[in-house]
Write a protein that holds these residues in place. Structure first.
Motif, PDB file in Angstrom:
ATOM      1  N   GLU A  95       4.452 -11.913   3.197  1.00 23.13           N
ATOM      2  CA  GLU A  95       5.533 -11.060   3.701  1.00 23.13           C
ATOM      3  C   GLU A  95       5.037  -9.634   3.905  1.00 23.13           C
ATOM      4  N   ILE A  96       4.214  -9.145   2.999  1.00 17.61           N
ATOM      5  CA  ILE A  96       3.682  -7.787   3.115  1.00 17.61           C
ATOM      6  C   ILE A  96       2.727  -7.684   4.300  1.00 17.61           C
ATOM      7  N   ALA A  97       1.970  -8.745   4.546  1.00 23.36           N
ATOM      8  CA  ALA A  97       0.939  -8.726   5.589  1.00 23.36           C
ATOM      9  C   ALA A  97       1.473  -8.971   6.989  1.00 23.36           C
ATOM     10  N   ALA A  98       2.659  -9.527   7.104  1.00 26.43           N
ATOM     11  CA  ALA A  98       3.125 -10.068   8.385  1.00 26.43           C
ATOM     12  C   ALA A  98       3.130  -9.034   9.511  1.00 26.43           C
ATOM     13  N   ALA A  99       3.700  -7.867   9.284  1.00 32.84           N
ATOM     14  CA  ALA A  99       3.882  -6.896  10.370  1.00 32.84           C
ATOM     15  C   ALA A  99       2.540  -6.399  10.911  1.00 32.84           C
ATOM     16  N   VAL A 100       1.615  -6.052  10.021  1.00 34.17           N
ATOM     17  CA  VAL A 100       0.323  -5.522  10.465  1.00 34.17           C
ATOM     18  C   VAL A 100      -0.508  -6.599  11.142  1.00 34.17           C
ATOM     19  N   ARG A 101      -0.476  -7.809  10.613  1.00 29.33           N
ATOM     20  CA  ARG A 101      -1.247  -8.903  11.241  1.00 29.33           C
ATOM     21  C   ARG A 101      -0.736  -9.198  12.650  1.00 29.33           C
ATOM     22  N   ALA A 102       0.554  -9.085  12.854  1.00 23.09           N
ATOM     23  CA  ALA A 102       1.105  -9.335  14.186  1.00 23.09           C
ATOM     24  C   ALA A 102       0.805  -8.180  15.140  1.00 23.09           C
ATOM     25  N   ARG A 103       0.719  -6.973  14.619  1.00 24.71           N
ATOM     26  CA  ARG A 103       0.580  -5.786  15.473  1.00 24.71           C
ATOM     27  C   ARG A 103      -0.861  -5.562  15.930  1.00 24.71           C
TER      28      ARG A 103
ATOM     29  N   SER B  48      -8.705   1.295   6.613  1.00 25.55           N
ATOM     30  CA  SER B  48      -8.645   0.648   5.297  1.00 25.55           C
ATOM     31  C   SER B  48      -7.206   0.435   4.847  1.00 25.55           C
ATOM     32  N   ILE B  49      -6.305   1.321   5.258  1.00 20.41           N
ATOM     33  CA  ILE B  49      -4.888   1.172   4.919  1.00 20.41           C
ATOM     34  C   ILE B  49      -4.326  -0.075   5.591  1.00 20.41           C
ATOM     35  N   ALA B  50      -4.625  -0.221   6.896  1.00 15.70           N
ATOM     36  CA  ALA B  50      -4.158  -1.394   7.631  1.00 15.70           C
ATOM     37  C   ALA B  50      -4.765  -2.670   7.071  1.00 15.70           C
ATOM     38  N   GLU B  51      -6.028  -2.603   6.667  1.00 20.31           N
ATOM     39  CA  GLU B  51      -6.677  -3.795   6.125  1.00 20.31           C
ATOM     40  C   GLU B  51      -6.087  -4.187   4.773  1.00 20.31           C
ATOM     41  N   ALA B  52      -5.670  -3.199   3.990  1.00 15.65           N
ATOM     42  CA  ALA B  52      -4.998  -3.514   2.726  1.00 15.65           C
ATOM     43  C   ALA B  52      -3.678  -4.231   2.986  1.00 15.65           C
ATOM     44  N   LEU B  53      -2.902  -3.726   3.934  1.00 15.49           N
ATOM     45  CA  LEU B  53      -1.641  -4.389   4.283  1.00 15.49           C
ATOM     46  C   LEU B  53      -1.896  -5.794   4.824  1.00 15.49           C
TER      47      LEU B  53
ATOM     48  N   ASN C 161       0.379  12.155   6.155  1.00 14.42           N
ATOM     49  CA  ASN C 161      -0.076  12.843   7.358  1.00 14.42           C
ATOM     50  C   ASN C 161      -1.092  12.001   8.118  1.00 14.42           C
ATOM     51  N   GLY C 162      -0.745  11.578   9.328  1.00 14.80           N
ATOM     52  CA  GLY C 162      -1.721  10.876  10.143  1.00 14.80           C
ATOM     53  C   GLY C 162      -1.174   9.641  10.816  1.00 14.80           C
ATOM     54  N   GLY C 163      -2.080   8.919  11.493  1.00 16.14           N
ATOM     55  CA  GLY C 163      -1.696   7.752  12.264  1.00 16.14           C
ATOM     56  C   GLY C 163      -1.165   6.608  11.435  1.00 16.14           C
ATOM     57  N   GLN C 164      -1.486   6.570  10.131  1.00 14.29           N
ATOM     58  CA  GLN C 164      -0.987   5.489   9.286  1.00 14.29           C
ATOM     59  C   GLN C 164       0.534   5.498   9.184  1.00 14.29           C
ATOM     60  N   ALA C 165       1.155   6.637   9.436  1.00 18.73           N
ATOM     61  CA  ALA C 165       2.620   6.717   9.381  1.00 18.73           C
ATOM     62  C   ALA C 165       3.275   5.876  10.475  1.00 18.73           C
ATOM     63  N   GLU C 166       2.493   5.462  11.486  1.00 21.69           N
ATOM     64  CA  GLU C 166       3.034   4.624  12.551  1.00 21.69           C
ATOM     65  C   GLU C 166       3.230   3.178  12.109  1.00 21.69           C
ATOM     66  N   PHE C 167       2.491   2.757  11.061  1.00 24.85           N
ATOM     67  CA  PHE C 167       2.611   1.351  10.656  1.00 24.85           C
ATOM     68  C   PHE C 167       2.868   1.146   9.162  1.00 24.85           C
ATOM     69  N   VAL C 168       2.907   2.207   8.381  1.00 24.34           N
ATOM     70  CA  VAL C 168       3.248   2.077   6.958  1.00 24.34           C
ATOM     71  C   VAL C 168       4.736   2.353   6.787  1.00 24.34           C
ATOM     72  N   HIS C 169       5.465   1.331   6.413  1.00 23.84           N
ATOM     73  CA  HIS C 169       6.911   1.453   6.233  1.00 23.84           C
ATOM     74  C   HIS C 169       7.320   0.715   4.964  1.00 23.84           C
ATOM     75  N   GLU C 170       8.349   1.241   4.297  1.00 26.01           N
ATOM     76  CA  GLU C 170       8.867   0.539   3.122  1.00 26.01           C
ATOM     77  C   GLU C 170       9.539  -0.759   3.561  1.00 26.01           C
ATOM     78  N   PRO C 171       9.429  -1.817   2.775  1.00 27.43           N
ATOM     79  CA  PRO C 171       8.879  -1.893   1.423  1.00 27.43           C
ATOM     80  C   PRO C 171       7.378  -2.148   1.368  1.00 27.43           C
ATOM     81  N   ASP C 172       6.702  -2.347   2.533  1.00 29.36           N
ATOM     82  CA  ASP C 172       5.273  -2.678   2.494  1.00 29.36           C
ATOM     83  C   ASP C 172       4.441  -1.552   1.901  1.00 29.36           C
ATOM     84  N   GLY C 173       4.873  -0.323   2.110  1.00 27.37           N
ATOM     85  CA  GLY C 173       4.114   0.806   1.605  1.00 27.37           C
ATOM     86  C   GLY C 173       4.977   2.035   1.479  1.00 27.37           C
ATOM     87  N   VAL C 174       4.455   3.015   0.757  1.00 28.75           N
ATOM     88  CA  VAL C 174       5.160   4.274   0.550  1.00 28.75           C
ATOM     89  C   VAL C 174       4.260   5.418   1.013  1.00 28.75           C
TER      90      VAL C 174
END
Length: 365
Positions: A331-339, A274-279, A290-303
């Motif tokens: 801009e917020i969606a770009a990294a996760v959509r590409a990954r 759900s975190i990735a889908e929000a991005l 804590n968890g796998g979301q730390a691999e793809f949540v990075h500022e400024p897209d998320g905290v």
């Protein structure tokens, strides 16, 4: 290839959100293979229309007799397929004594491997034995680097990574301006302690105390519903909280599109779908660290937030709003959509299956 898929997690009429990510994996595999799905469960077979059918075999992971009965039914089935693919740790139980030349792949999602403290005590006590069972398949698939590293500590064989499916609308929905000060928060997850719905309500109250015109919509159901409603009443913010319940994927994406910030005070995730889908929907996120979301949540897209307190999450919401004040949803969606793409996942499973076949041939010599 004819693939026997065995899982204990699938959506059912009584639990429509359970194992949605596994259902998406099967949909992907069914594009390239002839799949036969066995659901180990005491619940009725899922009723949704799919391109693949489901056979239910009654089994309770906590009942050794039912596990043994399931094992007797499954053992001859394995020999009729080109590959066995188990999904979810408890699906390994009937194969504890399996002796077969059939290539075997296992996909794991159990968040408790990364955060054992979030597991019920019986499951936590069984975790070492569960990890030992993961030594048996030819290839184990993890959904992220952190989970893969944890499994490798208990297994010498191949561990490969194929991320979860990340659903999103074809076009990134535009964000509205937050200059008026009104902020709509959204969360997606079960109303269970690990997801932190109580902390989300307290965070909403803290933001309101700081002067923000804020609301929270929680998508998901669970045993904490009454507790969360009582907390909102006690904090005098019931008018700001909506517990929406479980929704189908398309409705979840609509909820994400209507929100300003995604908030999830999770204690731990293996991936964080759900975190990735929000991005991917172009919405900034504030989530537990804590968890796998730390691999793809990075500022400024998320905290990412270390402390599970309302003050910490409220401060992070304020920060993510400031960081994204002038950014577009695209801009917020770009990294996760590409990954996270279906094609990359499809190639990943093709590689995993080829590796499993090669390994099975080598052990048969």
């Amino acid at each position: 290839m004819r693939v026997l898929i065995v899982t204990t997690w699938l959506p059912t009429p009584s639990s429509p959100a359970t194992g949605v990510f596994i259902e998406r994996d099967i949909d992907l595999l069914a594009r390239d293979h002839e799949v036969h799905v066995v659901h180990l469960s005491s619940a009725p077979a899922p009723s949704a229309e799919r391109a693949w059918g489901v056979e239910t075999i009654a089994m309770s992971a906590s009942n050794p007799l039912s596990v043994r009965s399931a094992a007797r039914r499954l053992a001859p089935m394995v020999e009729r397929f080109d590959l066995l693919h188990t999904m979810a740790a408890s699906a390994l139980l009937p194969f504890r004594r399996l002796r077969s030349a059939t290539p075997w792949v296992h996909t794991e999602h159990l968040s408790g491997i990364l955060a054992p403290e979030t597991l019920p005590l019986p499951v936590r006590l069984a975790l070492p034995a569960t990890l030992r069972l993961m030594r048996r398949p030819d290839v184990v698939v993890a959904v992220g680097d952190r989970l893969a590293d944890a499994i490798r500590r208990s297994r010498a064989g191949a561990v490969e990574i194929v991320p979860n499916a990340v659903e999103h609308l074809a076009q990134v929905p535009e964000r509205r301006s937050l200059t008026a000060g009104r902020v709509s928060l959204v969360a997606v997850g079960g109303l269970v302690p690990r997801k932190g719905p109580d902390i989300a309500v307290e965070t909403t109250a803290e933001l309101a105390r700081r002067g923000m015109d804020v609301s929270l919509r929680w998508i998901g159901s669970g045993p904490m519903r009454d507790e969360v409603e009582a907390l909102a009443l006690r904090l005098r913010i019931s008018d700001r909280i909506a517990l929406v319940g479980t929704l189908p994927t398309e409705r979840v994406l609509e909820e994400l599109a209507a929100a300003d910030v995604f908030l999830l005070p999770t204690a731990g995730e293996t991936f964080g779908v759900s975190i990735a889908e929000a991005l991917a929907s172009g919405r900034p996120v504030v989530v537990g660290a804590n968890g796998g979301q730390a691999e793809f949540v990075h500022e400024p897209d998320g905290v990412l937030v270390d402390g599970r307190t309302a003050a910490a999450f409220a401060g992070a919401v304020e920060r993510v709003i400031d960081l994204n004040a002038t950014r577009t949803a695209a801009e917020i969606a770009a990294a996760v959509r590409a990954r996270f793409t279906d094609e990359s996942r499809r190639r990943g499973y093709a590689r995993v299956y080829a590796d499993a076949v090669a390994h099975a041939r080598s052990r048969a010599r």
